[in-house]
Design a protein around this motif. Sequence first.
Motif, mmCIF file in Angstrom:
data_model
loop_
_atom_site.group_PDB
_atom_site.id
_atom_site.type_symbol
_atom_site.label_atom_id
_atom_site.label_comp_id
_atom_site.label_asym_id
_atom_site.label_seq_id
_atom_site.Cartn_x
_atom_site.Cartn_y
_atom_site.Cartn_z
ATOM 1 N N HIS A 25 0.837 -1.149 0.093
ATOM 2 C CA HIS A 25 -0.025 0.133 -0.030
ATOM 3 C C HIS A 25 0.911 1.252 -0.009
ATOM 4 O O HIS A 25 0.407 2.355 -0.458
ATOM 5 N N ASP A 26 1.984 1.132 0.611
ATOM 6 C CA ASP A 26 2.722 2.177 0.513
ATOM 7 C C ASP A 26 3.444 2.446 -0.968
ATOM 8 O O ASP A 26 3.489 3.651 -1.443
ATOM 9 N N PRO A 32 -5.627 0.500 2.535
ATOM 10 C CA PRO A 32 -5.636 -0.768 2.870
ATOM 11 C C PRO A 32 -7.042 -1.433 3.395
ATOM 12 O O PRO A 32 -7.241 -1.563 4.389
ATOM 13 N N THR A 77 -1.795 2.266 8.576
ATOM 14 C CA THR A 77 -2.934 1.634 8.912
ATOM 15 C C THR A 77 -3.627 2.092 10.347
ATOM 16 O O THR A 77 -4.547 2.617 10.602
ATOM 17 N N ALA A 200 -0.367 5.161 2.964
ATOM 18 C CA ALA A 200 -1.771 4.191 3.155
ATOM 19 C C ALA A 200 -3.097 4.871 4.073
ATOM 20 O O ALA A 200 -4.119 4.335 4.129
#
Length: 386
Positions: A25-26, A32, A77, A200
Amino acid sequence: MSTFDPTAYLPDDLLERIRERAPIHDRDNTFPEQDLAELRDAGYLAILVPSERGGAGLGLAEAAILQQRLATAAPATALAINMHLVWTGVAKVFSDRGIHGLQFVQEGAVAGEVFAFGISEGGNDLVLFASDTDARPVADGGYLFTGTKIFTSLAPVWTKLGLHGLDTTSPDAPKLVFAFVERDDAVVTGDDWDTLGMRATQSRTTRLDGATADAAHVVRRIDPGPNPDPIVFGIFSVFEILLASVYTGVARRALDLAVLTAKKRKSKKTGAAYSQDPDIRWRIADMGLAYDALPPQIAALARDVDESADHGARWFTLLSGVKHRAITTAKHVVDQAMLVAGGGSYFSSNELSRLYRDVLAGAFHPSDPESAHATAASAWLGPIES
Ligand SMILES: Cc1cc2nc3c(=O)[nH]c(=O)nc-3n(C[C@H](O)[C@H](O)[C@H](O)COP(=O)(O)OP(=O)(O)OC[C@H]3O[C@@H](n4cnc5c(N)ncnc54)[C@H](O)[C@@H]3O)c2cc1C
């Protein structure tokens, strides 16, 4: 001695799946979604909701431990979920003190709603004490909000946005209005999130053009400026403690990675692992000494919030102080970890390089270093004389 077991709420296998997805996701600059879905299934969105309302019934002290643990796997997250946890934490501050108005947040969290935190506005360094967003009263006691909120984490997924705006037209105006708006056509989420770190979180810009809060979702109307209202204390206390927790988790992960690498890397000069090198040992010790100060501070203040302790006017410097110390310590620990790990940590694929980028975000969240120092100076010296 606490018997709290964080693995009951954030099991190891779930944490590992979240950890594996974090670099993806980065790299892809995406939210996410799977992390959120799994956390929701695990009841994580309702950890701060009392058990009689269907939640896990945890206190802020336990939530702070869980957020530290989550941040060791995926800081972004954890930071994004933090915003939802802030609102459920404020709802707990209210219900613990017998204040009505946020029960719908507790019920919503149990039902799977995702609450975003729409406070930040460009150039508004008064943060909770002012707003450039227009709050226009409508006939039934509701409000229409028009303005721009920046850095709205959870942007692609939130279902209700808790925000504030300024009512300048009611007979008792001006009043700052705290409320929750629905996600509909009056809310436009930008596509402008491309940042150095915490990618993210997808903290995009939110444009409001008459976004609706009906009367049931108008939580508080208060005078602008510093204010002892429970909404201010609730947001300030829960926000600072949970934010400190996220960056403390980042520090812990950096320390763990540094220890692992020090044991793995060998010196050609001595033939021994770097963990035997006095300079590296000193550096790891320095990180450990710094890190160890954080969890107990967070735990003590979180417990005080849970138990409605009264620190009076000192609350604000205690809370902004714990956040400030957590983010400056975390940055120091990640810096040291990069040095222990050596040149390998400079590669984008190395987790430490992501932590290095992520940890920088800490200084921008309220209370930023200037604000924390101004609050501390006033607490010890009194206000500046005019
Ligand atoms: C990863 C991350 C996640 C965050 N998540 C949230 C969240 O979910 N909810 C939330 O409320 N806050 C969130 N924040 C916001 C954060 O708490 C700060 O408010 C934010 O970083 C702004 O900091 P600042 O005051 O230094 O920025 P500012 O100096 O206010 O600048 C921020 C932006 O506003 C623009 N700007 C500055 N002044 C003006 C002006 N007068 N008029 C118009 N535009 C101007 C700047 O060009 C810049 O683009 C998040 C921050 C980060 C880093």
